[in-house]
Write a protein that holds these residues in place. Sequence first.
Motif, PDB file in Angstrom:
ATOM      1  N   TYR A   1       0.851  -1.192   0.000  1.00  0.00           N
ATOM      2  CA  TYR A   1       0.000   0.000   0.000  1.00  0.00           C
ATOM      3  C   TYR A   1       0.887   1.241   0.000  1.00  0.00           C
ATOM      4  O   TYR A   1       2.019   1.221   0.511  1.00  0.00           O
ATOM      5  CB  TYR A   1      -0.884   0.039   1.256  1.00  0.00           C
ATOM      6  CG  TYR A   1      -1.923  -1.054   1.323  1.00  0.00           C
ATOM      7  CD1 TYR A   1      -1.585  -2.344   1.708  1.00  0.00           C
ATOM      8  CD2 TYR A   1      -3.246  -0.786   1.022  1.00  0.00           C
ATOM      9  CE1 TYR A   1      -2.536  -3.349   1.772  1.00  0.00           C
ATOM     10  CE2 TYR A   1      -4.219  -1.779   1.087  1.00  0.00           C
ATOM     11  CZ  TYR A   1      -3.855  -3.056   1.464  1.00  0.00           C
ATOM     12  OH  TYR A   1      -4.811  -4.040   1.522  1.00  0.00           O
ATOM     13  N   LYS A   2       0.313   2.341  -0.535  1.00  0.00           N
ATOM     14  CA  LYS A   2       0.996   3.623  -0.498  1.00  0.00           C
ATOM     15  C   LYS A   2       0.079   4.646   0.172  1.00  0.00           C
ATOM     16  O   LYS A   2      -1.121   4.713  -0.153  1.00  0.00           O
ATOM     17  CB  LYS A   2       1.344   4.105  -1.911  1.00  0.00           C
ATOM     18  CG  LYS A   2       1.990   5.492  -1.925  1.00  0.00           C
ATOM     19  CD  LYS A   2       2.247   5.973  -3.336  1.00  0.00           C
ATOM     20  CE  LYS A   2       2.847   7.364  -3.320  1.00  0.00           C
ATOM     21  NZ  LYS A   2       3.091   7.865  -4.706  1.00  0.00           N
ATOM     22  N   GLN A   3       0.675   5.430   1.065  1.00  0.00           N
ATOM     23  CA  GLN A   3      -0.069   6.500   1.720  1.00  0.00           C
ATOM     24  C   GLN A   3       0.626   7.827   1.426  1.00  0.00           C
ATOM     25  O   GLN A   3       1.752   8.058   1.872  1.00  0.00           O
ATOM     26  CB  GLN A   3      -0.142   6.261   3.233  1.00  0.00           C
ATOM     27  CG  GLN A   3      -0.976   7.286   3.983  1.00  0.00           C
ATOM     28  CD  GLN A   3      -1.103   6.926   5.468  1.00  0.00           C
ATOM     29  OE1 GLN A   3      -0.289   6.189   6.015  1.00  0.00           O
ATOM     30  NE2 GLN A   3      -2.124   7.452   6.130  1.00  0.00           N
ATOM     31  N   ARG A   4      -0.048   8.675   0.672  1.00  0.00           N
ATOM     32  CA  ARG A   4       0.502  10.002   0.392  1.00  0.00           C
ATOM     33  C   ARG A   4       0.402  10.861   1.642  1.00  0.00           C
ATOM     34  O   ARG A   4      -0.471  10.637   2.488  1.00  0.00           O
ATOM     35  CB  ARG A   4      -0.257  10.659  -0.749  1.00  0.00           C
ATOM     36  CG  ARG A   4      -0.105   9.949  -2.080  1.00  0.00           C
ATOM     37  CD  ARG A   4      -0.874  10.680  -3.167  1.00  0.00           C
ATOM     38  NE  ARG A   4      -0.825   9.971  -4.434  1.00  0.00           N
ATOM     39  CZ  ARG A   4       0.158  10.081  -5.320  1.00  0.00           C
ATOM     40  NH1 ARG A   4       1.168  10.893  -5.073  1.00  0.00           N
ATOM     41  NH2 ARG A   4       0.118   9.402  -6.444  1.00  0.00           N
TER      42      ARG A   4
ATOM     43  N   GLY B   1       5.771   9.575   0.049  1.00  0.00           N
ATOM     44  CA  GLY B   1       4.716   8.973   0.852  1.00  0.00           C
ATOM     45  C   GLY B   1       5.280   7.849   1.690  1.00  0.00           C
ATOM     46  O   GLY B   1       6.494   7.642   1.734  1.00  0.00           O
TER      47      GLY B   1
ATOM     48  N   GLN C   1      -3.418   5.119  13.743  1.00  0.00           N
ATOM     49  CA  GLN C   1      -2.103   5.358  13.151  1.00  0.00           C
ATOM     50  C   GLN C   1      -1.421   6.465  13.915  1.00  0.00           C
ATOM     51  O   GLN C   1      -1.935   7.581  14.011  1.00  0.00           O
ATOM     52  CB  GLN C   1      -2.240   5.733  11.668  1.00  0.00           C
ATOM     53  CG  GLN C   1      -0.902   5.885  10.971  1.00  0.00           C
ATOM     54  CD  GLN C   1      -1.050   6.096   9.480  1.00  0.00           C
ATOM     55  OE1 GLN C   1      -2.029   6.653   9.007  1.00  0.00           O
ATOM     56  NE2 GLN C   1      -0.058   5.622   8.717  1.00  0.00           N
TER      57      GLN C   1
ATOM     58  N   HIS D   1      -4.780   8.579   2.909  1.00  0.00           N
ATOM     59  CA  HIS D   1      -4.989   7.283   3.518  1.00  0.00           C
ATOM     60  C   HIS D   1      -4.304   6.220   2.659  1.00  0.00           C
ATOM     61  O   HIS D   1      -4.036   6.448   1.482  1.00  0.00           O
ATOM     62  CB  HIS D   1      -6.483   6.998   3.650  1.00  0.00           C
ATOM     63  CG  HIS D   1      -7.227   7.068   2.358  1.00  0.00           C
ATOM     64  ND1 HIS D   1      -7.745   8.238   1.864  1.00  0.00           N
ATOM     65  CD2 HIS D   1      -7.536   6.109   1.456  1.00  0.00           C
ATOM     66  CE1 HIS D   1      -8.350   8.014   0.724  1.00  0.00           C
ATOM     67  NE2 HIS D   1      -8.237   6.730   0.437  1.00  0.00           N
ATOM     68  N   PRO D   2      -4.015   5.049   3.242  1.00  0.00           N
ATOM     69  CA  PRO D   2      -3.358   4.003   2.453  1.00  0.00           C
ATOM     70  C   PRO D   2      -4.207   3.568   1.264  1.00  0.00           C
ATOM     71  O   PRO D   2      -5.421   3.404   1.384  1.00  0.00           O
ATOM     72  CB  PRO D   2      -3.190   2.867   3.467  1.00  0.00           C
ATOM     73  CG  PRO D   2      -3.217   3.528   4.804  1.00  0.00           C
ATOM     74  CD  PRO D   2      -4.177   4.660   4.648  1.00  0.00           C
TER      75      PRO D   2
ATOM     76  N   LEU E   1      -8.372   5.160  11.297  1.00  0.00           N
ATOM     77  CA  LEU E   1      -8.680   4.774   9.929  1.00  0.00           C
ATOM     78  C   LEU E   1      -9.586   3.554   9.926  1.00  0.00           C
ATOM     79  O   LEU E   1      -9.325   2.563  10.603  1.00  0.00           O
ATOM     80  CB  LEU E   1      -7.390   4.434   9.175  1.00  0.00           C
ATOM     81  CG  LEU E   1      -6.491   5.603   8.812  1.00  0.00           C
ATOM     82  CD1 LEU E   1      -5.089   5.114   8.502  1.00  0.00           C
ATOM     83  CD2 LEU E   1      -7.054   6.381   7.634  1.00  0.00           C
TER      84      LEU E   1
END
Lengths: 109, 109
Positions: free
Chosen positions: A35-38, A85, B37, A42-43, B90
């Motif tokens: 997953y990527k979270q900027r 991110g 988080q 949010h992821p 989240l």
Amino acid sequence: GQQVMQIPQYQHVQEGEDFTTYCNSSTTLSNIQWYKQRPGGHPVFLIQLVKSGEVKKQKRLTFQFGEAKKNSSLHITATQTTDVGTYFCAGPKAGKSTFGDGTTLTVKP
Amino acid sequence: DVKVTQSSRYLVKRTGEKVFLECVQDMDHENMFWYRQDPGLGLRLIYFSYDVKMKEKGDIPEGYSVSREKKERFSLILESASTNQTSMYLCASRTYEQYFGPGTRLTVT
């Protein structure tokens, strides 16, 4: 219990440099997700790897799943500022997921 | 377009207050999750639910409870908010990959 460790915690690169984050599990995984979270976001799901030794590519991103299915990596070639991110790996565990602590990437233009 | 919504983006509550965080998904997913988080600690699972009225404790359930009366809605409850519950919360739902809501930044003063 199952633990998923991720390194490094932070990585600062110059734009154009490569970047790699590593994920290691204490147990064999049936699959691994990334997953990527900027920043401020949010992821967001990137990809899932299932097979031993699997390699998948998404443009400049290359994802690998180890032969023993206990480790994985995400490699970004020629980073861009849009790559900034936090990148998380996640392994399944009894109907839920165990997330690594993430690698936060910053890119200097 | 899949969507997970959370009732508030920002929330400020006083110590001892009862706090409700609401999450709604429109994808008919059976599995829903609540995470918190915090910087340097990644995503920590509080509770999850795999069906209506079913719930399972995650890694850090102390001080929290949940409610799943309808499939699309999963609520997180802080019975008596404390300052150490100041965090980003989240919500996510899943079949294959997890879809995250935008998050609620809760501050307890």
